[in-house]
Motif scaffolding. Structure first.
Motif, mmCIF file in Angstrom:
data_model
loop_
_atom_site.group_PDB
_atom_site.id
_atom_site.type_symbol
_atom_site.label_atom_id
_atom_site.label_comp_id
_atom_site.label_asym_id
_atom_site.label_seq_id
_atom_site.Cartn_x
_atom_site.Cartn_y
_atom_site.Cartn_z
ATOM 1 N N ALA A 38 0.856 -1.182 0.000
ATOM 2 C CA ALA A 38 0.000 0.000 0.000
ATOM 3 C C ALA A 38 0.892 1.231 0.000
ATOM 4 O O ALA A 38 1.779 1.365 0.838
ATOM 5 N N VAL A 39 0.666 2.123 -0.956
ATOM 6 C CA VAL A 39 1.526 3.293 -1.157
ATOM 7 C C VAL A 39 0.665 4.551 -1.182
ATOM 8 O O VAL A 39 -0.417 4.570 -1.782
ATOM 9 N N ASP A 40 1.160 5.594 -0.524
ATOM 10 C CA ASP A 40 0.520 6.897 -0.623
ATOM 11 C C ASP A 40 1.605 7.957 -0.760
ATOM 12 O O ASP A 40 2.688 7.831 -0.177
ATOM 13 N N MET A 41 1.321 8.971 -1.551
ATOM 14 C CA MET A 41 2.241 10.095 -1.734
ATOM 15 C C MET A 41 1.533 11.398 -1.425
ATOM 16 O O MET A 41 0.353 11.567 -1.746
ATOM 17 N N GLU A 42 2.266 12.315 -0.802
ATOM 18 C CA GLU A 42 1.822 13.700 -0.704
ATOM 19 C C GLU A 42 2.636 14.488 -1.725
ATOM 20 O O GLU A 42 3.870 14.340 -1.801
ATOM 21 N N THR A 43 1.964 15.281 -2.528
ATOM 22 C CA THR A 43 2.599 15.993 -3.634
ATOM 23 C C THR A 43 2.149 17.447 -3.650
ATOM 24 O O THR A 43 1.162 17.817 -2.999
ATOM 25 N N ALA A 118 2.441 -6.282 -5.798
ATOM 26 C CA ALA A 118 1.545 -5.391 -6.532
ATOM 27 C C ALA A 118 1.443 -4.079 -5.772
ATOM 28 O O ALA A 118 1.509 -4.051 -4.540
ATOM 29 N N LEU A 119 1.290 -2.984 -6.504
ATOM 30 C CA LEU A 119 1.110 -1.679 -5.881
ATOM 31 C C LEU A 119 -0.361 -1.498 -5.534
ATOM 32 O O LEU A 119 -1.243 -1.652 -6.381
ATOM 33 N N LEU A 120 -0.625 -1.183 -4.273
ATOM 34 C CA LEU A 120 -1.976 -0.965 -3.774
ATOM 35 C C LEU A 120 -2.121 0.508 -3.417
ATOM 36 O O LEU A 120 -1.284 1.066 -2.700
#
Length: 216
Positions: A38-43, A118-120
C-alpha cells in the motif's frame, strides 16, 4: 482494481533495474498468497508533469494480513523550493522538507520495498504517474507494476449494487466510514497508506474469486 501493468516494463538503471528484475504477481496469483504494498504520496499538485513528491508512505500486505514491520515513510528534500500553498493540505513545513532525503533515494527505497509485489493505492493514478515521472528522471526508464486500486474496487462494487457513487462517495475517508473502519487524520502519507491497506482487507469481502484476476 488490478490493472495489469502500468506502462511498459523497461529495465532502466539502478534501483529501477533491480525492481524490474524481480518476479511479479499475475492474474493467477492466489489472493491468499498475494503480496501488495500500500503506497501513498503527498505531492505539491495532482499533475506529475508539474508537481513534486513531498513524502511517501508504504505498508506491506501479505494475503489477508498487514505487516507493519515493513512499513516505511520518507520526506523528500526540495532543495530551495518551498511547499507553497499545498502545505495547508499535507501539513508539511518548509523546514521539514528541507531536511528530507533526495527524491532519487526516496524512490529507490520505495522500489526496493515494492519489488515482487503489486502496488496498492486509493486512486492509484496519482502514485503511478508520479513514480513514472521520477523513474524516467533518475533511472532512465518507465515505471510499471501490477496495480490494485481500492477506489476502483469500491466504485465497481457500488455500481453492481445499483448504488452509483457521486461527489465525495469514493474518497478514502468516506469509503472507510461505510465499512466501519476508524477515522484517521488525512494527508499523512504513512497514515493514508495504512488506511488504504485496511480498506483493501475490508473490500475483500466483496470479491468473487480467489485469484488476483478477481480484482479486475
Amino acid at each position: 482494481m488490478f490493472g495489469g501493468l502500468f506502462g511498459s516494463k523497461k529495465s532502466g538503471t539502478g534501483a529501477l533495474a533491480s525492481y524490474n528484475a524481480a518476479p511479479r504477481p499475475n492474474k493467477n496469483t492466489p489472493l491468499a498468497e498475494l503480496e501488495l504494498l500500500a503506497v501513498d504520496m503527498e505531492t505539491t499538485s495532482l499533475k506529475a508533469e508539474s508537481g513534486r513528491i513531498l513524502s511517501i508512505g508504504w505498508v506491506p500486505v501479505r494475503g489477508g494480513e498487514i505487516d507493519l514491520s515493513g512499513a516505511g515513510y520518507v520526506i523528500v528534500r526540495q532543495d530551495g523550493t518551498g511547499v507553497g500553498e499545498s502545505a495547508t493540505i499535507h501539513h508539511l513545513t518548509d523546514d521539514e522538507v528541507a531536511t528530507g532525503i533526495d527524491e532519487e533515494e526516496a524512490v529507490s527505497r520505495l522500489l526496493e520495498a515494492l519489488a515482487g509485489k503489486a502496488l496498492l493505492a486509493h486512486f492509484a493514478v496519482l502514485e503511478t504517474s508520479f513514480l513514472d515521472a521520477a523513474c524516467r528522471r533518475h533511472f532512465g526508464g518507465a515505471f510499471s507494476a501490477p496495480v490494485v486500486d481500492t477506489f476502483a474496487l469500491e466504485r465497481r462494487h457500488m455500481e453492481r449494487m445499483g448504488t452509483y457513487p457521486r461527489g465525495e462517495d469514493l474518497r478514502l475517508a468516506r469509503v472507510r466510514t461505510r465499512y466501519g473502519l476508524p477515522s484517521y487524520r488525512n494527508h499523512n502519507a504513512l497514515t493514508d497508506a495504512l488506511a488504504c491497506a485496511e480498506l483493501y482487507l475490508a473490500l475483500l469481502g466483496n470479491i468473487k474469486g480467489d485469484t488476483m484476476k478477481a480484482l479486475g
